[in-house]
Design a protein around this motif. Structure first.
Motif, short mmCIF file in Angstrom:
data_model
loop_
_atom_site.label_atom_id
_atom_site.label_comp_id
_atom_site.label_asym_id
_atom_site.label_seq_id
_atom_site.Cartn_x
_atom_site.Cartn_y
_atom_site.Cartn_z
N ASP A 1 16.41 -67.24 39.58
CA ASP A 1 15.71 -68.51 39.59
C ASP A 1 14.20 -68.33 39.53
O ASP A 1 13.50 -69.16 38.95
CB ASP A 1 16.09 -69.31 40.84
N VAL A 2 13.69 -67.25 40.10
CA VAL A 2 12.26 -66.97 40.02
C VAL A 2 11.85 -66.77 38.56
O VAL A 2 10.83 -67.30 38.11
CB VAL A 2 11.93 -65.71 40.85
N VAL A 3 12.67 -66.03 37.82
CA VAL A 3 12.40 -65.81 36.40
C VAL A 3 12.47 -67.13 35.63
O VAL A 3 11.60 -67.44 34.82
CB VAL A 3 13.42 -64.80 35.81
N GLY A 4 13.50 -67.92 35.90
CA GLY A 4 13.66 -69.18 35.19
C GLY A 4 12.56 -70.16 35.47
O GLY A 4 12.02 -70.79 34.54
N GLN A 5 12.18 -70.33 36.73
CA GLN A 5 11.12 -71.27 37.08
C GLN A 5 9.80 -70.84 36.43
O GLN A 5 9.05 -71.68 35.92
CB GLN A 5 10.96 -71.35 38.60
N ALA A 6 9.52 -69.53 36.45
CA ALA A 6 8.27 -69.04 35.85
C ALA A 6 8.28 -69.27 34.34
O ALA A 6 7.25 -69.66 33.75
CB ALA A 6 8.09 -67.56 36.16
#
Length: 272
Positions: A255-260
């Motif tokens: 999710d960190v990758v996706g949000q960024a």
């Protein structure tokens, strides 16, 4: 060993993209321009996104704050809360003492098609299965017991006439039958394949175009969250949650990758 990739999963339409961005995104409001650009990552034209916005406004899942600025509508909020709570689903589980939650449905719940459809969706999200005709069950192994489950079913739009109660001390034959039927109906989805797909894409995403990363993270992340929030939290005696726990842990990283990726692609400010 099953393998899951971007192309294996359903591609979201315009309405699904809008709802995903407003239902579980960090930003409370979103503009038409942002939604149009989000659709472009999937090859959806601006007219298609604008049509989706208009239809979602009409059914109450999107509200207009001011011209060209939108937020979640009241009809989207129950599912939105469930989507935003995916990280904490396992915290709802408690030790199972063998009791069951039982709901009986009948003509009163089936009279209105829309209400019945919402009732079935609520049963699915709350981990119930139809053990016998009109008899829906799940283990009573979540915090809050019957009262919390009753409130959750109501919040998800289930029929207000729905009967729900805790039952225990069943005869051995019926208890064994319920365990067998519920275990069979709620067999593990292949969480392992999805967990691997998230990890593999997270590790290679730095070499992909930004729009591709954004689109892929939405599709894979959407599928992971769909499975997480629909997981019935199996008691240890009926399958356990080890595979679910691994999926949630990987999804936290993914999710960190996706949000960024989405913030960069849509040129949105970072959340403090």
């Amino acid at each position: 060993m099953q393998h899951i990739s971007f192309g294996d999963l359903p591609q979201p339409g315009a309405r699904a993209i809008v709802l995903d961005l407003v239902a579980r995104g960090d930003h409370p409001t979103v503009t038409t321009a942002v939604l149009v650009k989000a659709g472009a990552a999937f090859g959806i034209e601006a007219t298609g996104m604008r049509t989706a916005i208009a239809r979602l406004r009409a059914d109450g899942r999107l509200i207009q704050i001011e011209r060209g600025i939108y937020a979640r509508g009241p009809q989207a909020e129950p599912i939105g809360r469930r989507l935003r709570g995916w990280r904490d689903v396992i915290d709802r589980q408690i030790v199972w003492d063998g009791g069951w939650l039982l709901s009986v449905t009948g003509a009163a719940e089936r009279t209105d098609r829309t209400t019945w459809r919402r009732t079935l969706r609520a049963f699915d999200l709350e981990g119930f299965d139809e053990a016998e005709t009109n008899l829906w069950i799940r283990p009573d192994n979540r915090a809050g017991g019957a009262a919390a489950t009753r409130a959750a079913l109501t919040d998800l739009g289930a029929a207000p006439t729905l009967f729900l109660a805790r039952v225990e001390d069943l005869d051995a034959g019926r208890d064994s039958q319920l365990r067998s039927e519920w275990r069979e109906a709620r067999q593990d989805a292949d969480y392992g394949a999805l967990t691997r797909a998230l990890a593999e894409h997270r590790q290679r995403s730095t070499g992909e175009p930004l729009a591709t990363v954004a689109a892929t993270t939405l599709v894979l992340g959407r599928e992971a969250i769909r499975r997480i929030i629909r997981d019935p939290l199996r008691p240890d005696g009926l399958g356990g949650v080890d595979a679910l726990r691994e999926l949630v842990s990987e999804m936290v990283l993914y999710d960190v990758v996706g949000q960024a990726a989405w913030r960069a692609y849509l040129n949105l400010p970072a959340i403090a």
